[in-house]
Enzyme design. Structure first.
Site, short mmCIF file in Angstrom:
data_model
loop_
_atom_site.label_atom_id
_atom_site.label_comp_id
_atom_site.label_asym_id
_atom_site.label_seq_id
_atom_site.Cartn_x
_atom_site.Cartn_y
_atom_site.Cartn_z
CG PHE A 9 -1.79 1.22 1.30
CD1 PHE A 9 -2.95 1.31 0.54
CD2 PHE A 9 -1.46 2.30 2.13
CE1 PHE A 9 -3.75 2.45 0.58
CE2 PHE A 9 -2.26 3.44 2.19
CZ PHE A 9 -3.41 3.50 1.41
CD GLU A 68 9.55 4.62 0.83
OE1 GLU A 68 9.24 5.36 1.78
OE2 GLU A 68 9.41 4.96 -0.37
C1 SIN Z 1 4.58 5.82 0.69
O1 SIN Z 1 4.53 6.53 -0.30
O2 SIN Z 1 3.77 4.87 0.85
C2 SIN Z 1 5.63 6.00 1.74
C3 SIN Z 1 6.14 7.38 1.88
C4 SIN Z 1 6.87 7.90 0.70
O3 SIN Z 1 7.72 7.19 0.14
O4 SIN Z 1 6.62 9.04 0.30
#
Ligand code: SIN
Length: 184
Positions: free
Chosen positions: A24, A99
């Site tokens: 998700f 991430e």
């Molecule tokens: C996401 O997009 O689900 C995590 C946060 C990001 O990488 O901006």
């Protein structure tokens, strides 16, 4: 600041025997899809609110001048809309690096628009991570975003691209749209 959750994430879930996993995405994973996927579907998770409370020292800011990016904050009544991707487990090798600035993988149920649901993973930067910045007024957050940039580009692009992507998903996220109007 250099923190990395890569090793932590590698140990968090076993993908043994799995040919695909649902992921998700609620932030840049909605609009910057730099990974292969098998299927993509709009989805919602419950009990979480999207907030620009996580520092970005590696993508949209620098160690000395971090930008702000989104994480999820527990809020029982909240629903967070995003994009779900069915990916092969190897994709997490890339995503864990992307991430790495504070995000850990958590299991979550997610609901699709046709009423069906599935379990999958979501990257969340919890309040105890070293890059967490926490709440501030919308004006302050927007100012920080306006003044930050990093290797992935201006922090303002992150906010504007996210607002655009949420609009395309038919979502109305008051927090994101308020920051967008401050920035504009
Ligand atoms: C996401 O997009 O689900 C995590 C946060 C990001 O990488 O901006």
């Amino acid at each position: 600041m250099t923190i990395s959750t890569v090793e932590h994430n590698r140990l968090r879930q076993s993908f043994e025997g799995m040919s695909s996993v649902w992921l998700f995405g609620y932030g840049s994973l909605i609009y910057k899809v730099d990974f292969p996927f098998l299927e993509q579907r709009p989805a919602t998770i419950e009990g979480w609110a999207r907030r620009f409370w996580q520092g970005s020292h590696d993508h949209r800011g620098t160690p000395d001048a971090p930008g702000r990016v989104v994480t999820l904050i527990r809020q029982p009544e909240a629903k967070c809309k995003g994009m779900a991707y069915r990916v092969s487990p190897e994709v997490f090798e890339h995503l864990d690096v992307r991430e790495k600035n504070g995000y850990l993988r958590f299991s979550t149920p997610m609901a699709f628009e046709d009423g069906s649901s599935t379990d999958g993973l979501v990257y969340i930067a919890t309040e105890d991570n070293a890059a967490f910045l926490g709440p501030a007024s919308s004006a302050e957050i927007a100012r920080q975003i306006a003044n930050s940039a990093g290797p992935s580009g201006p922090n303002s692009d992150y906010l504007l691209n996210l607002a655009e992507a949420l609009r395309a998903l038919g979502d109305h996220d008051p927090h994101v749209f308020e920051l967008e109007s401050h920035l504009r």
